[in-house]
Write a protein that holds these residues in place. Structure first.
Motif, PDB file in Angstrom:
ATOM      1  N   GLY A   1       4.337  32.323  20.809  1.00  0.00           N
ATOM      2  CA  GLY A   1       5.082  31.089  20.549  1.00  0.00           C
ATOM      3  C   GLY A   1       6.369  31.357  19.800  1.00  0.00           C
ATOM      4  O   GLY A   1       7.411  30.772  20.095  1.00  0.00           O
ATOM      5  N   LEU A   2       6.316  32.256  18.823  1.00  0.00           N
ATOM      6  CA  LEU A   2       7.513  32.625  18.072  1.00  0.00           C
ATOM      7  C   LEU A   2       8.531  33.303  18.984  1.00  0.00           C
ATOM      8  O   LEU A   2       9.726  33.027  18.913  1.00  0.00           O
ATOM      9  N   GLY A   3       8.039  34.177  19.866  1.00  0.00           N
ATOM     10  CA  GLY A   3       8.938  34.845  20.805  1.00  0.00           C
ATOM     11  C   GLY A   3       9.660  33.848  21.703  1.00  0.00           C
ATOM     12  O   GLY A   3      10.861  33.971  21.939  1.00  0.00           O
ATOM     13  N   LEU A   4       8.931  32.857  22.201  1.00  0.00           N
ATOM     14  CA  LEU A   4       9.542  31.826  23.037  1.00  0.00           C
ATOM     15  C   LEU A   4      10.560  31.014  22.239  1.00  0.00           C
ATOM     16  O   LEU A   4      11.656  30.725  22.719  1.00  0.00           O
ATOM     17  N   LEU A   5      10.202  30.678  21.009  1.00  0.00           N
ATOM     18  CA  LEU A   5      11.108  29.926  20.147  1.00  0.00           C
ATOM     19  C   LEU A   5      12.379  30.715  19.852  1.00  0.00           C
ATOM     20  O   LEU A   5      13.489  30.173  19.909  1.00  0.00           O
ATOM     21  N   VAL A   6      12.237  31.999  19.578  1.00  0.00           N
ATOM     22  CA  VAL A   6      13.406  32.843  19.318  1.00  0.00           C
ATOM     23  C   VAL A   6      14.274  32.956  20.570  1.00  0.00           C
ATOM     24  O   VAL A   6      15.505  32.925  20.487  1.00  0.00           O
ATOM     25  N   LEU A   7      13.652  33.047  21.733  1.00  0.00           N
ATOM     26  CA  LEU A   7      14.415  33.079  22.983  1.00  0.00           C
ATOM     27  C   LEU A   7      15.242  31.811  23.175  1.00  0.00           C
ATOM     28  O   LEU A   7      16.432  31.874  23.521  1.00  0.00           O
ATOM     29  N   VAL A   8      14.630  30.660  22.956  1.00  0.00           N
ATOM     30  CA  VAL A   8      15.340  29.389  23.118  1.00  0.00           C
ATOM     31  C   VAL A   8      16.475  29.289  22.112  1.00  0.00           C
ATOM     32  O   VAL A   8      17.608  28.928  22.464  1.00  0.00           O
ATOM     33  N   ARG A   9      16.216  29.644  20.863  1.00  0.00           N
ATOM     34  CA  ARG A   9      17.264  29.561  19.841  1.00  0.00           C
ATOM     35  C   ARG A   9      18.366  30.587  20.072  1.00  0.00           C
ATOM     36  O   ARG A   9      19.533  30.323  19.808  1.00  0.00           O
TER      37      ARG A   9
ATOM     38  N   TRP B   1      28.039  25.460  11.784  1.00  0.00           N
ATOM     39  CA  TRP B   1      26.957  25.101  10.874  1.00  0.00           C
ATOM     40  C   TRP B   1      25.621  25.018  11.602  1.00  0.00           C
ATOM     41  O   TRP B   1      24.577  25.337  11.033  1.00  0.00           O
ATOM     42  N   LEU B   2      25.651  24.591  12.853  1.00  0.00           N
ATOM     43  CA  LEU B   2      24.420  24.550  13.645  1.00  0.00           C
ATOM     44  C   LEU B   2      23.883  25.961  13.876  1.00  0.00           C
ATOM     45  O   LEU B   2      22.672  26.197  13.790  1.00  0.00           O
TER      46      LEU B   2
ATOM     47  N   LEU C   1      20.532  29.091  22.730  1.00  0.00           N
ATOM     48  CA  LEU C   1      21.376  28.059  22.136  1.00  0.00           C
ATOM     49  C   LEU C   1      22.528  28.678  21.338  1.00  0.00           C
ATOM     50  O   LEU C   1      23.662  28.198  21.408  1.00  0.00           O
ATOM     51  N   SER C   2      22.242  29.735  20.603  1.00  0.00           N
ATOM     52  CA  SER C   2      23.289  30.406  19.836  1.00  0.00           C
ATOM     53  C   SER C   2      24.364  30.976  20.755  1.00  0.00           C
ATOM     54  O   SER C   2      25.557  30.828  20.498  1.00  0.00           O
ATOM     55  N   TRP C   3      23.932  31.619  21.832  1.00  0.00           N
ATOM     56  CA  TRP C   3      24.897  32.172  22.783  1.00  0.00           C
ATOM     57  C   TRP C   3      25.721  31.066  23.420  1.00  0.00           C
ATOM     58  O   TRP C   3      26.935  31.193  23.578  1.00  0.00           O
ATOM     59  N   ALA C   4      25.065  29.984  23.793  1.00  0.00           N
ATOM     60  CA  ALA C   4      25.785  28.864  24.409  1.00  0.00           C
ATOM     61  C   ALA C   4      26.812  28.288  23.441  1.00  0.00           C
ATOM     62  O   ALA C   4      27.932  27.940  23.846  1.00  0.00           O
ATOM     63  N   LEU C   5      26.461  28.207  22.165  1.00  0.00           N
ATOM     64  CA  LEU C   5      27.414  27.697  21.184  1.00  0.00           C
ATOM     65  C   LEU C   5      28.599  28.646  20.998  1.00  0.00           C
ATOM     66  O   LEU C   5      29.739  28.206  20.879  1.00  0.00           O
TER      67      LEU C   5
END
Length: 132
Positions: free
Chosen positions: A103-111, A75-76, A114-118
């Motif tokens: 800023g959007l590019g950095l945000l997409v990279l972080v997310r 769900w996350l 996180l998705s890969w880590a999950l």
């Protein structure tokens, strides 16, 4: 009617661009709110299932905890994807500046990280590896 109210009405109904931009902003905010509600609801429901409901199918606490983490992770991931979609809509349609795109590019990279880590945490493999 004062000048400010008249200007707002003219801007809202007189210029279709303003109405479209307002509509896009509202849609992106609705998507964000839905994503937050989705994540919050999954935490509440998953926690209730983990702490309050006794499941006769689980063998031990470790299996129950693993199921809890996988439920929250799925769900996350969905909530994060919706948040990225809302950010993309808002950036592309409303504020297409170099600073906002960076800023959007950095945000997409972080997310994405996180998705890969999950996915690695839940499935024990990288997202691009075939499921075994």
């Amino acid at each position: 009617m004062d000048d400010k109210t008249g200007d707002m009405i003219d801007g809202l109904f007189g210029g279709s661009d303003t109405f479209i931009l307002l509509f896009i902003d509202i849609i992106s905010r609705i998507i964000e709110i839905f994503a937050v509600i989705l994540i919050f609801g999954s935490v509440i429901r998953g926690s209730a299932r983990y702490f309050l409901i006794q499941d006769s199918h689980t063998i031990d606490d470790l299996q129950k905890f693993t199921g809890f983490r996988q439920y929250l992770g799925q769900w996350l991931l969905l909530g994060l994807e919706l948040l990225v979609a809302a950010d993309v809509i808002r950036t592309v349609a409303l504020d297409l500046t170099l600073e906002r795109v960076a800023g959007l590019g950095l945000l997409v990279l972080v997310r994405t990280f996180l998705s890969w880590a999950l996915v690695v945490e839940m499935e024990g493999r990288w997202p691009w590896q075939p499921a075994s």
